[in-house]
Design a protein around this motif. Structure first.
Motif, PDB file in Angstrom:
ATOM      1  N   LYS A 128      40.700  18.927 -28.668  1.00 46.05           N
ATOM      2  CA  LYS A 128      40.238  20.311 -28.838  1.00 46.05           C
ATOM      3  C   LYS A 128      40.794  21.267 -27.772  1.00 46.05           C
ATOM      4  N   GLY A 129      41.798  20.818 -27.038  1.00 45.04           N
ATOM      5  CA  GLY A 129      42.311  21.621 -25.933  1.00 45.04           C
ATOM      6  C   GLY A 129      42.923  22.947 -26.339  1.00 45.04           C
ATOM      7  N   ASP A 130      43.409  23.040 -27.585  1.00 45.95           N
ATOM      8  CA  ASP A 130      44.070  24.270 -28.017  1.00 45.95           C
ATOM      9  C   ASP A 130      43.184  25.153 -28.902  1.00 45.95           C
ATOM     10  N   ILE A 131      41.935  24.789 -29.080  1.00 39.39           N
ATOM     11  CA  ILE A 131      41.021  25.644 -29.862  1.00 39.39           C
ATOM     12  C   ILE A 131      40.737  26.912 -29.064  1.00 39.39           C
ATOM     13  N   LEU A 132      40.837  28.047 -29.744  1.00 34.00           N
ATOM     14  CA  LEU A 132      40.694  29.352 -29.101  1.00 34.00           C
ATOM     15  C   LEU A 132      39.293  29.926 -29.318  1.00 34.00           C
ATOM     16  N   ILE A 133      38.941  30.873 -28.472  1.00 33.21           N
ATOM     17  CA  ILE A 133      37.646  31.554 -28.609  1.00 33.21           C
ATOM     18  C   ILE A 133      37.512  32.190 -29.989  1.00 33.21           C
ATOM     19  N   ARG A 134      38.582  32.792 -30.495  1.00 36.26           N
ATOM     20  CA  ARG A 134      38.476  33.429 -31.819  1.00 36.26           C
ATOM     21  C   ARG A 134      38.244  32.414 -32.926  1.00 36.26           C
ATOM     22  N   HIS A 135      38.646  31.167 -32.707  1.00 39.51           N
ATOM     23  CA  HIS A 135      38.350  30.135 -33.701  1.00 39.51           C
ATOM     24  C   HIS A 135      36.845  29.856 -33.772  1.00 39.51           C
ATOM     25  N   LEU A 136      36.184  29.851 -32.619  1.00 43.44           N
ATOM     26  CA  LEU A 136      34.720  29.701 -32.634  1.00 43.44           C
ATOM     27  C   LEU A 136      34.072  30.870 -33.355  1.00 43.44           C
ATOM     28  N   LEU A 137      34.516  32.073 -33.035  1.00 44.62           N
ATOM     29  CA  LEU A 137      33.884  33.285 -33.565  1.00 44.62           C
ATOM     30  C   LEU A 137      34.129  33.477 -35.060  1.00 44.62           C
ATOM     31  N   SER A 138      35.142  32.803 -35.601  1.00 44.23           N
ATOM     32  CA  SER A 138      35.481  32.994 -37.015  1.00 44.23           C
ATOM     33  C   SER A 138      35.271  31.736 -37.856  1.00 44.23           C
ATOM     34  N   HIS A 139      34.564  30.750 -37.298  1.00 42.10           N
ATOM     35  CA  HIS A 139      34.223  29.535 -38.052  1.00 42.10           C
ATOM     36  C   HIS A 139      35.462  28.718 -38.424  1.00 42.10           C
ATOM     37  N   THR A 140      36.529  28.826 -37.648  1.00 45.43           N
ATOM     38  CA  THR A 140      37.759  28.098 -37.968  1.00 45.43           C
ATOM     39  C   THR A 140      38.096  27.030 -36.923  1.00 45.43           C
ATOM     40  N   SER A 141      37.144  26.682 -36.059  1.00 48.39           N
ATOM     41  CA  SER A 141      37.437  25.781 -34.936  1.00 48.39           C
ATOM     42  C   SER A 141      37.610  24.323 -35.329  1.00 48.39           C
ATOM     43  N   GLY A 142      37.115  23.942 -36.513  1.00 46.03           N
ATOM     44  CA  GLY A 142      37.097  22.534 -36.888  1.00 46.03           C
ATOM     45  C   GLY A 142      35.854  21.804 -36.409  1.00 46.03           C
ATOM     46  N   VAL A 143      35.015  22.507 -35.660  1.00 49.29           N
ATOM     47  CA  VAL A 143      33.786  21.903 -35.117  1.00 49.29           C
ATOM     48  C   VAL A 143      32.592  22.622 -35.749  1.00 49.29           C
ATOM     49  N   SER A 144      32.290  22.287 -36.994  1.00 47.09           N
ATOM     50  CA  SER A 144      31.257  23.031 -37.722  1.00 47.09           C
ATOM     51  C   SER A 144      29.900  22.344 -37.714  1.00 47.09           C
ATOM     52  N   GLY A 145      29.790  21.238 -36.974  1.00 45.32           N
ATOM     53  CA  GLY A 145      28.515  20.545 -36.890  1.00 45.32           C
ATOM     54  C   GLY A 145      28.626  19.382 -35.931  1.00 45.32           C
ATOM     55  N   TRP A 146      27.615  18.555 -35.913  1.00 44.18           N
ATOM     56  CA  TRP A 146      27.549  17.436 -34.980  1.00 44.18           C
ATOM     57  C   TRP A 146      27.918  16.130 -35.668  1.00 44.18           C
ATOM     58  N   ASP A 147      28.560  15.247 -34.925  1.00 45.43           N
ATOM     59  CA  ASP A 147      28.737  13.880 -35.404  1.00 45.43           C
ATOM     60  C   ASP A 147      27.369  13.202 -35.497  1.00 45.43           C
ATOM     61  N   ARG A 148      27.195  12.355 -36.487  1.00 44.95           N
ATOM     62  CA  ARG A 148      25.948  11.626 -36.659  1.00 44.95           C
ATOM     63  C   ARG A 148      25.833  10.528 -35.593  1.00 44.95           C
ATOM     64  N   PRO A 149      24.616  10.128 -35.240  1.00 42.19           N
ATOM     65  CA  PRO A 149      23.325  10.664 -35.720  1.00 42.19           C
ATOM     66  C   PRO A 149      22.881  11.863 -34.884  1.00 42.19           C
TER      67      PRO A 149
END
Length: 382
Positions: A105-126
């Motif tokens: 995740k080193g290249d994920i940008l702040i705008r990716h978080l703000l626009s729901h495009t980060s690839g991290v949309s939830g938590w790994d189970r459990p």
């Protein structure tokens, strides 16, 4: 005699008529509606009941959980930091939050978080819903994960974790939790009765949510490793839990903000009013323009709805939401029907909150009727 309480300028009488019709018919149990022009209310209405038994009227100071309308408040916190030069939307998240670089995740940008495009949309189970209440610990778990799709390529709605991601960035920069920062920098200065983290002192005036009648559907029949299933079930949002003190007190900047239409419109009218309100400048025009930098346009991976995202807000997509006006418009909605729309060309903010939830994550027929009447009144409807 009007069913609703509050006030309405004559040119917006059609909005009040639509609101009263839904209150009279019982389609609305209790709700509030507010429209501002140039930052000032031209319509501020409320009516119905705060509880299903209809023992408590919905009052001027009734508040309710507005679910994902909270995300617009969280986005505004980030934009404040951008405006102050403390946050760069094109910088890597790990610049502010080094642990976040783990697992690709080193290249994920702040705008990716703000626009729901980060690839991290939830938590790994459990993961359980109660695990989200400790926001720092829940954010730390997100930092260890690998993205679920190529960051920046598509949107996957960050349904429950948007506030954990952006809130942790806010905390790293300011030393304050998201709820505290929002209260100090926005709600307090603006006199807005909106809370990210709502204490027990407000319990008596929180309206009871009435869950929608959902069709029977077996989630087990779907691909359990799909972005949709992982996002919406890890953890699953239990509506019964949203009435507990623990849920309300947690500073979950994705889904548990409490307010009413007046307070939503008060804060969000900062955008429609060009970044200035009550004689104080909060955001520059340059910062506001960032909202309209398109980041994604297409079928969202998490909720399978065609969505268009700028930085921090949804942008109009006529095919999906025909009642949004043309022009420089940004918006978002909460599960069950709450909504806020900022129209920068007409300097209008529309806000709606309610307790009888509609089916669907975004919008409702009731809200559509209020939106249409509002923009008909100003000549801005499609």
């Amino acid at each position: 005699m009007s069913t609703s309480s509050g006030f309405c300028r004559d040119e917006f009488a059609g909005v009040r008529a639509a609101f009263d019709e839904h209150l009279d018919s019982g389609a609305e149990l209790g709700a509030s509606l507010c429209v501002t022009v140039d930052g000032d209310p031209v319509l501020d209405l409320w009516g119905g009941h705060a509880d299903e038994a209809k023992t408590t009227p919905w009052g001027a100071d009734t508040i309710v959980n507005v679910f994902s309308v909270t995300k617009t408040m969280t986005a505004l916190c980030a934009l404040l930091l951008v405006d102050r030069g403390e946050l760069d939307v094109d910088e890597r998240v790990a610049h502010y939050w080094p642990e976040f670089a783990a697992n690709g995740k080193g290249d994920i940008l702040i705008r990716h978080l703000l626009s729901h495009t980060s690839g991290v949309s939830g938590w790994d189970r459990p993961i359980e819903l109660t695990d989200l209440y400790d926001t720092e610990a829940a954010a730390a778990r997100l930092a260890t994960q690998a993205p679920w799709w190529e960051p920046g390529s598509k949107s996957g709605y960050h349904a429950l974790n948007y506030g954990h991601l952006i809130g942790e960035v806010v905390r790293r920069i300011t030393g304050r939790s998201l709820g505290r920062f929002f209260a100090d920098e926005l709600a307090g200065p603006l006199g807005a009765d909106f809370h990210i983290g709502t204490g027990p002192e407000h319990a008596d005036r929180i309206a009871t949510l009435i869950p929608p009648q959902l069709p029977e559907f077996d989630l087990a029949t779907l691909d359990q490793d799909s972005v949709l299933i992982k996002t919406l079930t890890s953890p699953l949002l239990d509506l019964a839990a949203t009435s507990t003190p623990a849920w309300r007190a947690a500073e979950n900047g994705a889904v548990n903000g409490h307010g009413n239409a007046r307070s939503v419109a008060r804060v969000q009218s900062l955008i429609a009013n060009g970044g200035e309100l009550s004689g104080k400048r909060f955001l520059s025009p340059t910062t506001i323009e960032l909202i309209f930098r398109e980041q994604a346009d297409g079928v969202d991976l998490a909720i399978l709805t065609p969505l268009r995202f700028g930085i921090g807000y949804g942008l109009p997509r006529p095919q999906t939401f025909p009642h949004l006006p043309d022009g420089r418009v940004c918006w978002w909605a909460g599960y069950g029907g709450a909504m806020v729309v900022n129209d920068l060309d007409r300097r209008i903010t529309f806000a709606y909150t309610m307790n009888r939830m509609a089916i669907g994550l975004i919008g409702s027929d009731r809200c559509d009727s209020y939106l249409k009447a509002t923009f008909d009144a100003v000549g801005g409807a499609r």
